[in-house]
Design a protein around this motif. Sequence first.
Motif, short mmCIF file in Angstrom:
data_model
loop_
_atom_site.label_atom_id
_atom_site.label_comp_id
_atom_site.label_asym_id
_atom_site.label_seq_id
_atom_site.Cartn_x
_atom_site.Cartn_y
_atom_site.Cartn_z
N ASP A 91 0.83 -1.20 0.00
CA ASP A 91 0.00 0.00 0.00
C ASP A 91 0.87 1.26 0.00
O ASP A 91 0.62 2.20 -0.76
CB ASP A 91 -0.91 -0.03 1.24
CG ASP A 91 -2.15 0.80 1.03
OD1 ASP A 91 -2.92 0.45 0.11
OD2 ASP A 91 -2.34 1.79 1.75
N SER A 94 2.65 1.35 -3.51
CA SER A 94 1.84 1.51 -4.73
C SER A 94 1.16 2.88 -4.78
O SER A 94 1.03 3.46 -5.87
CB SER A 94 0.83 0.38 -4.88
OG SER A 94 -0.01 0.30 -3.78
N THR A 95 0.79 3.46 -3.63
CA THR A 95 0.20 4.81 -3.67
C THR A 95 1.24 5.81 -4.15
O THR A 95 0.92 6.73 -4.90
CB THR A 95 -0.33 5.23 -2.28
OG1 THR A 95 0.66 4.95 -1.30
CG2 THR A 95 -1.60 4.49 -1.92
N GLU A 98 1.80 5.12 -8.02
CA GLU A 98 0.66 5.54 -8.85
C GLU A 98 0.63 7.05 -9.06
O GLU A 98 0.22 7.53 -10.11
CB GLU A 98 -0.66 5.06 -8.23
CG GLU A 98 -0.97 3.62 -8.60
CD GLU A 98 -2.37 3.19 -8.18
OE1 GLU A 98 -3.31 3.94 -8.46
OE2 GLU A 98 -2.48 2.14 -7.54
N PRO A 139 -0.77 -6.17 -5.02
CA PRO A 139 -2.05 -5.93 -5.71
C PRO A 139 -1.84 -5.76 -7.22
O PRO A 139 -0.99 -4.98 -7.65
CB PRO A 139 -2.56 -4.64 -5.07
CG PRO A 139 -1.91 -4.60 -3.73
CD PRO A 139 -0.53 -5.19 -3.95
N LEU A 146 -1.98 -0.30 -16.10
CA LEU A 146 -2.91 0.80 -15.83
C LEU A 146 -2.99 1.79 -16.98
O LEU A 146 -3.87 2.64 -17.01
CB LEU A 146 -2.49 1.55 -14.56
CG LEU A 146 -2.37 0.71 -13.29
CD1 LEU A 146 -1.96 1.57 -12.11
CD2 LEU A 146 -3.68 0.00 -12.98
N ILE A 156 6.74 -0.59 -8.66
CA ILE A 156 6.30 -0.98 -7.32
C ILE A 156 7.20 -2.11 -6.80
O ILE A 156 7.67 -2.09 -5.67
CB ILE A 156 4.81 -1.44 -7.34
CG1 ILE A 156 3.89 -0.25 -7.63
CG2 ILE A 156 4.42 -2.11 -6.02
CD1 ILE A 156 2.44 -0.63 -7.88
N MET B 1 -6.42 1.64 -9.56
CA MET B 1 -6.22 0.20 -9.41
C MET B 1 -6.63 -0.24 -8.01
O MET B 1 -6.40 0.48 -7.06
CB MET B 1 -4.74 -0.14 -9.63
CG MET B 1 -4.45 -1.62 -9.53
SD MET B 1 -2.78 -2.06 -10.02
CE MET B 1 -1.84 -1.62 -8.60
N SER B 2 -7.20 -1.43 -7.92
CA SER B 2 -7.55 -1.95 -6.60
C SER B 2 -6.28 -2.14 -5.78
O SER B 2 -5.27 -2.61 -6.29
CB SER B 2 -8.26 -3.30 -6.74
OG SER B 2 -8.26 -3.95 -5.48
N ARG B 3 -6.33 -1.75 -4.52
CA ARG B 3 -5.14 -1.91 -3.68
C ARG B 3 -5.21 -3.21 -2.90
O ARG B 3 -4.39 -3.47 -2.03
CB ARG B 3 -5.01 -0.70 -2.75
CG ARG B 3 -4.99 0.62 -3.54
CD ARG B 3 -3.86 1.53 -3.15
NE ARG B 3 -3.85 1.85 -1.75
CZ ARG B 3 -4.50 2.88 -1.23
NH1 ARG B 3 -5.22 3.67 -1.99
NH2 ARG B 3 -4.42 3.14 0.05
N LYS B 4 -6.18 -4.07 -3.23
CA LYS B 4 -6.28 -5.38 -2.58
C LYS B 4 -5.68 -6.43 -3.49
O LYS B 4 -6.01 -6.49 -4.68
CB LYS B 4 -7.74 -5.71 -2.32
CG LYS B 4 -7.92 -7.00 -1.55
CD LYS B 4 -9.28 -7.64 -1.79
CE LYS B 4 -9.30 -9.08 -1.32
NZ LYS B 4 -8.39 -9.96 -2.08
N ALA B 5 -4.81 -7.27 -2.96
CA ALA B 5 -4.25 -8.37 -3.74
C ALA B 5 -5.30 -9.45 -3.91
O ALA B 5 -6.02 -9.78 -2.95
CB ALA B 5 -3.02 -8.94 -3.04
N LYS B 6 -5.39 -9.99 -5.12
CA LYS B 6 -6.34 -11.07 -5.37
C LYS B 6 -5.98 -12.28 -4.51
O LYS B 6 -4.82 -12.70 -4.48
CB LYS B 6 -6.32 -11.43 -6.85
CG LYS B 6 -7.32 -12.50 -7.24
CD LYS B 6 -7.28 -12.76 -8.73
CE LYS B 6 -8.27 -13.85 -9.12
NZ LYS B 6 -8.18 -14.17 -10.55
#
Lengths: 384, 110
Positions: A91, A94-95, A98, A139, A146, A156, B1-6
């Motif tokens: 988290d 990636s923030t 992005e 994630p 993207l 990332i 983008m979703s920040r949750k891992a699948k």
Amino acid sequence: MDGQLEHDILPRATQDELARQNFVQSLKTYLAGEISPGNKVVYEKRVKPAFERQHGRPPRDRRDVRQMMTSDPYYQMWSALQRTSQEMMWDAVSTSVERQLEELARKAGGLKRKLGSLTLDPSLPLPPYHAAVDIHCQPGGYHTELRKEDVTAGAIYDRAVYIYAMGRMGALNDDMGASVVAYLKKKYQGFRPAKILDMGCSVGHSTLPYVDAYPEAEVHAIDVAAPMLRYAHARAVALGRQVHFSQQNAESTNFPDESFDLIVSHILLHETSGKAVRNIMRECHRLLRKGAMAIHAEVPQYAGMDPYDAFMLDWDTYNNNEPFWGYLHDMDLRQLAVESGFDETTVAQTMVPSAFEQAKARTRLLQGGDFAGAGQWFLYVVGK
Amino acid sequence: MSRKAKGKRPVYFNDPENDKLLAITMAVAGELSVLRERLDTIERLASAKGLFSLNEIEEYRPDEQVSAEREKWRADYLERILRVVHHELESAEKGETPESYENALKLVSS
């Protein structure tokens, strides 16, 4: 920024983004050094005795340990914190990435065609073992894009690996490649490979040490994920290293038979599947020239390991989206080599010291603490 | 983008709500660390620019009025953090029950 080398394509962090990443790195170091060792204490003091009372024998393997340990409150808290630290790491990185993904894509575009090469294949299917879950909880996994010409996943990964390893893979996260090179230089002094292949290279962390060690060699690196490869190529150019990157699955590549003198991979095998690992080994056999070798760097196999150590090392199988981790580390690698066409006498399974740990003499520390060969890598070597 | 891992997240504690509470607490702890680091930057910049030194911060002693204001702030702060504990007591004092809320629902629905 911190100890990571700030090459041109490395994402930059604002004051708060960096502080957030610093916190995660400190949390991971703290969990590994100060919390995780307590797991061994509760195991010896209450979990193991309880198992012995119940079964009339000590735990035989990691499954026995798992059966009791997962209901111990101390282990539960460590495990929940460990998982949370992993999620916070992705988290926090990636923030930050992005926010700058347009700029990074532009920079990567500017570095294209300057050195080496990049060949993408949009028709290459994503292997099912990457589509099933996002490996090690990143994630979007290695593959999600993207925008056009996206490098986000690679950016990332580059930054997060540094935090994940708590800096102990070196300023370029290249410790695994450097450790294999150190092994080769010591054991095969006259070895001069003309063509080298790195399978599952991601952003090329472990690829670059081979460029430095064998400057005459033509170095190829493959991966299934386009955003990794775009970033990997830009990174290699930024660092002045010539590598030919292509989007291919290691199970079945387009290189001709007997193309390579050396094939390497670094923590690739445990992110595949039972079927894929057999395909990869057969592909290695097809691609190697006579007298050449393949070296797969991994974390150690469970056979012969203390049940507690194996249980702790197996945490990722159930808690970090690494579903193939346990299966691979239980496999008979000698038999796998023979089934793939390699002569049994060429197979070696050996632990080698981490090049970085040797150079810096740092504390031995894996994510789960100091156990089962922290500060070392496991090498699976086969020859043709 | 979703920040949750699948991939389904494991449950660690006997009550899965505790898993969420721990994750939330750690996120807040992380943000506190971010704030602390920013404050440290401000202090060091101020020190470097000669505005005041780190030593002056250490040696600062609040006067009576400042002490009282800080005391008040800490009490307000603790009340905000422990809000749910206070509310539970207040609710018990007023004799609120799940049934009393059901009754309220019925009341407005008729």
